[in-house]
Write a protein that holds these residues in place. Sequence first.
Motif: not given
Length: 219
Positions: A110-135
């Motif tokens: 999901s994180f690799l698609e973050i640029r398609t999320w609504k207001d992703w840049d503002r979102l990244m200022t509102l919470c810390s992201f924790v990115v989990l490995s996925r096979d």
Amino acid sequence: MTQRLGILGGTFNPIHFGHLAAAEEVRDRLKLEKGIFIPSFLPPHKSDEDIPSAVQRQEMIRLAIRGNAHFTVSDMEIRRGGRSYTIDTIEALHQAHPGAELYFLTGLDSFLEIRTWKDWDRLMTLCSFVVLSRDGYRFRDIAQLGLLDVPEQELSALDAREKDQMLITGESRPVYLERIPFYDISSTDIRTRVREGRSIKYRLPEAVEHYIIENKLYA
Ligand code: ATP
Ligand code: MG
């Protein structure tokens, strides 16, 4: 003391041990007080097919997290209705928990698609992201997103299993990259297995397995 809240959003169609094990591991590593599972109402990236009602997906989460006092499930996206956007959810959580630190857990896929999320840049200022490995996904591909200042070579250390964790600071909010114990489980695979009459045992909690069978989901 600032409250530290972990948030895991998704369709949870159905919830499985990949979600649960990852959330518990991160809660422990980052010393989060709570893990809040938030099933989406209508997932912005998916079609309607194969989707049981939102209430059924929520009920499966409720069954799955019984026995973990740190986990809760929230129906906020279901109550809001319409398409579920993470930015709206995070803003509502800030209002409901003033002063809390929010950690949004998301799989690497999901994180690799973050640029398609609504207001992703503002979102990244509102919470810390924790990115989990996925096979099947590589941390080094994060470099191509061009939003974190970390060389591809350093990210590769996570893919090569030389490292389990990386904290990226210098951005507006820290980003945590977490290689978690290997759980190659997906809801898509579970749905396919049910449709084909194959076993889904040990991929998700027994209570959820029974719920799926009793309600003839995915069949
Ligand atoms: P689907 O196959 O329907 O997409 P899924 O297994 O990916 O289902 P989602 O509800 O899409 O489950 O996932 C919610 C969040 O949990 C996403 O950020 C996803 O990347 C993450 N996630 C899901 N499964 C795992 C797993 N096995 N390990 C780590 N993260 C996971
Ligand atoms: Mg998914």
